[in-house]
Scaffold this motif. Structure first.
Motif, mmCIF file in Angstrom:
data_model
loop_
_atom_site.group_PDB
_atom_site.id
_atom_site.type_symbol
_atom_site.label_atom_id
_atom_site.label_comp_id
_atom_site.label_asym_id
_atom_site.label_seq_id
_atom_site.Cartn_x
_atom_site.Cartn_y
_atom_site.Cartn_z
ATOM 1 N N LEU A 28 0.806 -1.221 0.000
ATOM 2 C CA LEU A 28 0.000 0.000 0.000
ATOM 3 C C LEU A 28 0.838 1.271 0.000
ATOM 4 C CD1 LEU A 28 -2.796 -0.997 2.560
ATOM 5 C CD2 LEU A 28 -2.918 -0.999 0.064
ATOM 6 N N THR A 29 2.051 1.180 0.510
ATOM 7 C CA THR A 29 2.880 2.384 0.592
ATOM 8 C C THR A 29 3.976 2.434 -0.463
ATOM 9 O OG1 THR A 29 4.286 1.296 2.248
ATOM 10 C CG2 THR A 29 2.466 2.675 3.056
ATOM 11 N N GLY A 50 -13.315 -4.327 2.085
ATOM 12 C CA GLY A 50 -13.813 -2.966 2.258
ATOM 13 C C GLY A 50 -12.773 -2.030 2.820
ATOM 14 N N TYR A 51 -11.547 -2.529 3.051
ATOM 15 C CA TYR A 51 -10.502 -1.695 3.636
ATOM 16 C C TYR A 51 -10.155 -0.524 2.729
ATOM 17 C CZ TYR A 51 -6.019 -0.417 5.714
ATOM 18 O OH TYR A 51 -4.982 0.269 6.293
ATOM 19 N N THR A 52 -10.048 -0.757 1.440
ATOM 20 C CA THR A 52 -9.705 0.325 0.512
ATOM 21 C C THR A 52 -10.793 1.379 0.491
ATOM 22 O OG1 THR A 52 -8.437 -1.172 -0.871
ATOM 23 C CG2 THR A 52 -9.194 0.863 -1.890
ATOM 24 N N ARG A 103 1.310 5.281 -20.281
ATOM 25 C CA ARG A 103 0.939 3.978 -20.819
ATOM 26 C C ARG A 103 1.562 2.843 -20.009
ATOM 27 N NH1 ARG A 103 0.925 3.249 -27.176
ATOM 28 N NH2 ARG A 103 -0.691 4.792 -26.909
ATOM 29 N N LEU A 104 1.008 2.622 -18.823
ATOM 30 C CA LEU A 104 1.529 1.615 -17.909
ATOM 31 C C LEU A 104 1.426 0.215 -18.515
ATOM 32 C CD1 LEU A 104 -0.196 2.979 -14.705
ATOM 33 C CD2 LEU A 104 2.178 3.280 -15.341
ATOM 34 N N GLY A 105 2.411 -0.626 -18.215
ATOM 35 C CA GLY A 105 2.380 -1.994 -18.702
ATOM 36 C C GLY A 105 1.456 -2.854 -17.858
ATOM 37 N N GLY A 106 1.264 -4.099 -18.278
ATOM 38 C CA GLY A 106 0.401 -5.011 -17.550
ATOM 39 C C GLY A 106 -1.041 -4.531 -17.579
ATOM 40 N N ASP A 107 -1.682 -4.530 -16.424
ATOM 41 C CA ASP A 107 -3.040 -4.009 -16.294
ATOM 42 C C ASP A 107 -2.935 -2.531 -15.938
ATOM 43 O OD1 ASP A 107 -5.585 -3.262 -15.635
ATOM 44 O OD2 ASP A 107 -5.991 -4.963 -14.322
ATOM 45 N N PRO A 108 -3.128 -1.607 -16.890
ATOM 46 C CA PRO A 108 -2.890 -0.187 -16.610
ATOM 47 C C PRO A 108 -3.835 0.395 -15.579
ATOM 48 C CG PRO A 108 -3.891 -0.468 -18.772
ATOM 49 C CD PRO A 108 -3.525 -1.830 -18.287
ATOM 50 N N THR A 109 -5.091 -0.067 -15.549
ATOM 51 C CA THR A 109 -6.017 0.485 -14.564
ATOM 52 C C THR A 109 -5.615 0.084 -13.146
ATOM 53 O OG1 THR A 109 -7.507 -1.396 -14.923
ATOM 54 C CG2 THR A 109 -7.945 0.600 -16.165
ATOM 55 N N ARG A 110 -5.129 -1.135 -12.998
ATOM 56 C CA ARG A 110 -4.647 -1.550 -11.678
ATOM 57 C C ARG A 110 -3.424 -0.720 -11.281
ATOM 58 N NH1 ARG A 110 -5.616 -5.903 -8.624
ATOM 59 N NH2 ARG A 110 -6.706 -6.937 -10.328
ATOM 60 N N GLY A 111 -2.559 -0.446 -12.261
ATOM 61 C CA GLY A 111 -1.399 0.379 -11.967
ATOM 62 C C GLY A 111 -1.784 1.773 -11.521
ATOM 63 N N LEU A 112 -2.797 2.354 -12.164
ATOM 64 C CA LEU A 112 -3.252 3.689 -11.762
ATOM 65 C C LEU A 112 -3.851 3.663 -10.364
ATOM 66 C CD1 LEU A 112 -4.920 4.947 -15.077
ATOM 67 C CD2 LEU A 112 -2.722 5.637 -14.128
ATOM 68 N N LYS A 113 -4.626 2.624 -10.072
ATOM 69 C CA LYS A 113 -5.257 2.564 -8.754
ATOM 70 C C LYS A 113 -4.235 2.376 -7.644
ATOM 71 C CE LYS A 113 -8.499 -0.456 -9.937
ATOM 72 N NZ LYS A 113 -9.712 -1.307 -9.850
ATOM 73 N N TYR A 117 -4.225 3.650 -3.713
ATOM 74 C CA TYR A 117 -4.148 2.741 -2.573
ATOM 75 C C TYR A 117 -2.967 3.080 -1.669
ATOM 76 C CZ TYR A 117 -7.287 -0.104 -5.433
ATOM 77 O OH TYR A 117 -8.321 -0.549 -6.202
ATOM 78 N N SER A 118 -1.894 3.600 -2.251
ATOM 79 C CA SER A 118 -0.697 3.920 -1.479
ATOM 80 C C SER A 118 -0.627 5.393 -1.087
ATOM 81 C CB SER A 118 0.555 3.550 -2.286
ATOM 82 O OG SER A 118 0.592 4.274 -3.503
ATOM 83 N N ASN A 119 -1.726 6.123 -1.299
ATOM 84 C CA ASN A 119 -1.797 7.546 -0.904
ATOM 85 C C ASN A 119 -0.767 8.421 -1.607
ATOM 86 O OD1 ASN A 119 -4.000 7.437 0.809
ATOM 87 N ND2 ASN A 119 -2.755 6.913 2.582
ATOM 88 N N ARG A 120 -0.352 8.036 -2.813
ATOM 89 C CA ARG A 120 0.596 8.863 -3.546
ATOM 90 C C ARG A 120 -0.089 9.893 -4.430
ATOM 91 N NH1 ARG A 120 4.280 4.935 -6.714
ATOM 92 N NH2 ARG A 120 2.430 3.616 -6.650
#
Length: 343
Positions: A28-29, A50-52, A103-113, A117-120
């Protein structure tokens, strides 16, 4: 249904993901310190518990990162440089930093999220509508509002805040310019399209042709990719035709540049043999030979309006509201790549 009746904790996430609490904390960080497979398990676990949705949203409210994220499909495309400059400048004036996701590799939407999740990052400016927008609908809310602004592409009926240009109307203007010069044989190189979303630019091309009573010949319609390579490929197809269009609308300037350059190598000159008009008005367009006729998008204004809208969401009042849609006007810039058709 959520099986956790108490407020979910990081220990709940660790138990569901079958990892240690320390690993969850790292994911997360500092997600780059955790393998992709483990990060995926943890992401699924925080959503399941539900933590997120609950704890991370509370963290964003109380300890904002004062940073926004801009996601673009190709940082090498000069179209985005002016937009990015406006975003960085206006965000800094309001005390925010800017992170760029290219243009993130892999799953880009997961990369954006992962940024959230890490508060960045507190909010997202999305300039790439080819991503899975539904997968971004569960971003942690800020006082009941989704911290996401989509720009560049119009997605009808999407429940999102948007800043876009008048793509359909602008392309109609471009094609009418060619028709006004006397062209009746007009082709097009389409922009890259978003899955399941009609292209507003191509719709504008079709509408202008239909209103003028001109045929749309499918052998004169090519699929581009927002890059010079797409224009080169279209030019090679154009050269192979027995009957060729005398004018071409290209979905963006880089495509037009590729088209003109490939024809020149074959001894075909623009606009002597074929007129070409682009879209965007990137910086190099006026310095080409011939200088490119194009539709100028207000890129600096797009960056400013999108940034202001996102920061107003982050700092504004709580509560649901209807999505905001800003539509900006494009401008026809006539240069020397278009002229009357050859005799």
């Amino acid at each position: 249904m959520n099986e956790f009746k108490k407020t979910p904790t990081i220990q709940d996430v660790a138990r569901v993901a079958q990892v240690s609490s320390a690993t969850v904390s790292r994911a997360l960080t500092s997600p780059e310190r955790v393998s992709e497979a483990t990060r995926e398990r943890i992401t699924e676990a925080v959503l399941a518990t539900g933590y997120t949705v609950n704890q991370m949203a509370r963290s964003l409210r109380l300890r904002a990162a004062k940073t926004i994220l801009i996601a673009i499909p190709n940082i090498g495309n000069p179209f985005y440089s002016t937009i990015l400059d406006a975003v960085v400048q206006d965000a800094a004036e309001r005390g925010y930093g800017v992170l760029v996701a290219n243009r993130l590799g892999g799953d880009p939407t997961r990369g954006l999220k992962d940024y959230f999740y890490s508060n960045r990052a507190d909010g997202l400016l999305l300039f790439d509508a080819s991503l899975d927008l539904e997968a971004l609908q569960d971003l942690p809310l800020v006082r009941g509002n989704r911290p996401l602004v989509l720009s560049c592409d119009d997605i009808p009926d999407a429940p999102l805040d948007m800043v876009m240009t008048d793509n359909r109307e602008a392309v109609e203007t471009a094609v009418q310019h060619l028709i006004g010069l006397g062209h009746t044989k007009i082709g097009t190189v389409r922009s890259r399209t978003t899955p399941n979303v009609p292209s507003e630019r191509h719709a504008g091309f079709e509408l202008a042709m239909q209103r003028a009573g001109l045929p749309i010949r499918q052998e004169w319609v090519w699929q581009g990719d927002h890059a010079i390579a797409g224009g080169i490929a279209a030019a090679e197809s154009w050269l192979a035709l027995d009957e060729r269009p005398t004018a071409l609308f290209c979905g963006n300037d880089e495509t037009a540049i590729g088209f003109i350059s490939r024809l020149r190598r074959a001894g075909v000159e623009c606009p002597r043999d074929v007129s070409v008009i682009g879209f965007d008005d990137i910086a190099v367009a006026e310095h080409l030979s011939p200088a490119l006729t194009t539709m100028r998008q207000p890129r600096h204004q797009m960056g400013k309006v999108a940034t202001a809208l996102l920061l107003d969401i982050l700092e504004g009042p709580a509560g649901e509201r209807p999505p905001i849609r800003h539509v900006l006007k494009s401008e026809l810039v006539i240069r020397t790549s278009t002229s009357a058709p050859p005799a």
